[in-house]
Design a protein around this motif. Sequence first.
Motif, short mmCIF file in Angstrom:
data_model
loop_
_atom_site.label_atom_id
_atom_site.label_comp_id
_atom_site.label_asym_id
_atom_site.label_seq_id
_atom_site.Cartn_x
_atom_site.Cartn_y
_atom_site.Cartn_z
N VAL C 78 24.00 -9.53 12.02
CA VAL C 78 24.17 -8.08 12.14
C VAL C 78 25.05 -7.61 10.99
O VAL C 78 26.09 -8.20 10.72
N HIS C 79 24.61 -6.56 10.31
CA HIS C 79 25.42 -5.95 9.25
C HIS C 79 25.98 -4.62 9.73
O HIS C 79 25.27 -3.84 10.37
N VAL C 105 30.43 -5.72 6.98
CA VAL C 105 30.85 -6.79 7.88
C VAL C 105 29.58 -7.48 8.38
O VAL C 105 28.66 -6.82 8.85
N THR C 107 27.97 -10.38 10.91
CA THR C 107 28.24 -11.22 12.09
C THR C 107 27.00 -12.03 12.42
O THR C 107 25.96 -11.46 12.75
N PRO C 108 27.09 -13.35 12.34
CA PRO C 108 25.95 -14.17 12.75
C PRO C 108 25.87 -14.25 14.28
O PRO C 108 26.89 -14.08 14.97
N ALA C 109 24.66 -14.49 14.79
CA ALA C 109 24.51 -14.69 16.23
C ALA C 109 25.43 -15.83 16.68
O ALA C 109 25.45 -16.89 16.06
N ALA C 110 26.21 -15.57 17.72
CA ALA C 110 27.13 -16.57 18.29
C ALA C 110 28.19 -17.03 17.30
O ALA C 110 28.78 -18.11 17.46
N GLY C 111 28.44 -16.24 16.23
CA GLY C 111 29.44 -16.62 15.24
C GLY C 111 30.51 -15.56 15.06
O GLY C 111 30.51 -14.54 15.75
N PRO C 113 32.67 -12.68 12.82
CA PRO C 113 32.41 -11.74 11.73
C PRO C 113 33.19 -12.10 10.47
O PRO C 113 34.26 -12.69 10.54
#
Lengths: 145, 145, 145
Positions: C78-79, C105, C107-111, C113
């Motif tokens: 997600v950006h 910013v 943010t990877p899935a399950a990760g 940011p």
Amino acid sequence: MTSIEPRPVENATYTQLQQFYAEHMSAIDDGEVERWLDTFTDDATIANNARPEPARGRATIAVVAHRLVAEARAQRVVHRHWTGMLQAVWLPDGSVQATSYAMVVETPAAGSPHLWRSTRCRDTLVRSGGRWRIRERYVRHDDVG
Amino acid sequence: MTSIEPRPVENATYTQLQQFYAEHMSAIDDGEVERWLDTFTDDATIANNARPEPARGRATIAVVAHRLVAEARAQRVVHRHWTGMLQAVWLPDGSVQATSYAMVVETPAAGSPHLWRSTRCRDTLVRSGGRWRIRERYVRHDDVG
Amino acid sequence: MTSIEPRPVENATYTQLQQFYAEHMSAIDDGEVERWLDTFTDDATIANNARPEPARGRATIAVVAHRLVAEARAQRVVHRHWTGMLQAVWLPDGSVQATSYAMVVETPAAGSPHLWRSTRCRDTLVRSGGRWRIRERYVRHDDVG
């Protein structure tokens, strides 16, 4: 069937909401839970995409808030909630729907800051007791699919 | 004994202050020290929680600013000072107390950006010479207990 | 030879531009390319310091936008584009030059940011079809010397 285009709030309300979020977020970051709770209505609800069943009412929200503040203190970290990219529209019942990005910067004692959370926050706000208060909040955590 | 509730600034001043901080912070990030110094009063002071004894007066502040700009250039990093979550109230003497979050994003040449500093910044500002200027600044670094 | 000092926009326009950028950036972050393209003029150009030759016109910009959205989905990130530190002045032809910081910013899935990009964004905006639209954009990536 008719569809009504939501009406963006006028500039004065937009600026009021910016000030509201600054007060609201600094209250929780300062650990001032009572001041933070005062920015919600009595019957406010908070839900998010990781736990869709909402926390209902100030008393329940208070329990969560006190726990978050205590955890940050125990871990010796400072949290700064930043909101930005605010969009706000009037809803037909006279409340406002405000959508913003919210991120949390976490700084450990004697350490470097990093991003802890990135979210989108959708609030329904009402005027009550001479100020804006959140009646309903839905937070979408970016890491949760 | 009476206590006077601080009076938040009106919307027009709030928006002016947002523009002020954009000019103020981009001046130092662009390395334009003279332009940045012009956003302080002659007798301005800057202190922080790591070094409570303030730097006093523009000449002293200039020395620190030139050193910070030179260090960033020598290290080939770009700094971006972001402020947000602005709260502002009138003080009895007609000055404004503005509290905001301030973070610095650092980007090395050919590298990835990261958060370099997270702070809370409390300024006293006055109108002087046709513009807002900072008379007193206190920065609380989040990593310093 | 005379030099004309650029005239900062009045408060109402400043607040409008804040709302504009919130709509503009959330459109691309939500993957709504058509809504995002509608915030540009038909003949808009986008250039940056890594590729100074601009993309010209909505059709060309659309190709780039669709690719960026597809890449983020494929990578399950997600950006969030944040803009801040906005400065805006009237140009002699009645358009507005708006300079802001923009960071992304990711943010990877399950990760967790992290900061993906830090830039300065300079736009020329015009009123067209009842709203602000970007006619010309120049992005300076901080990692590119």
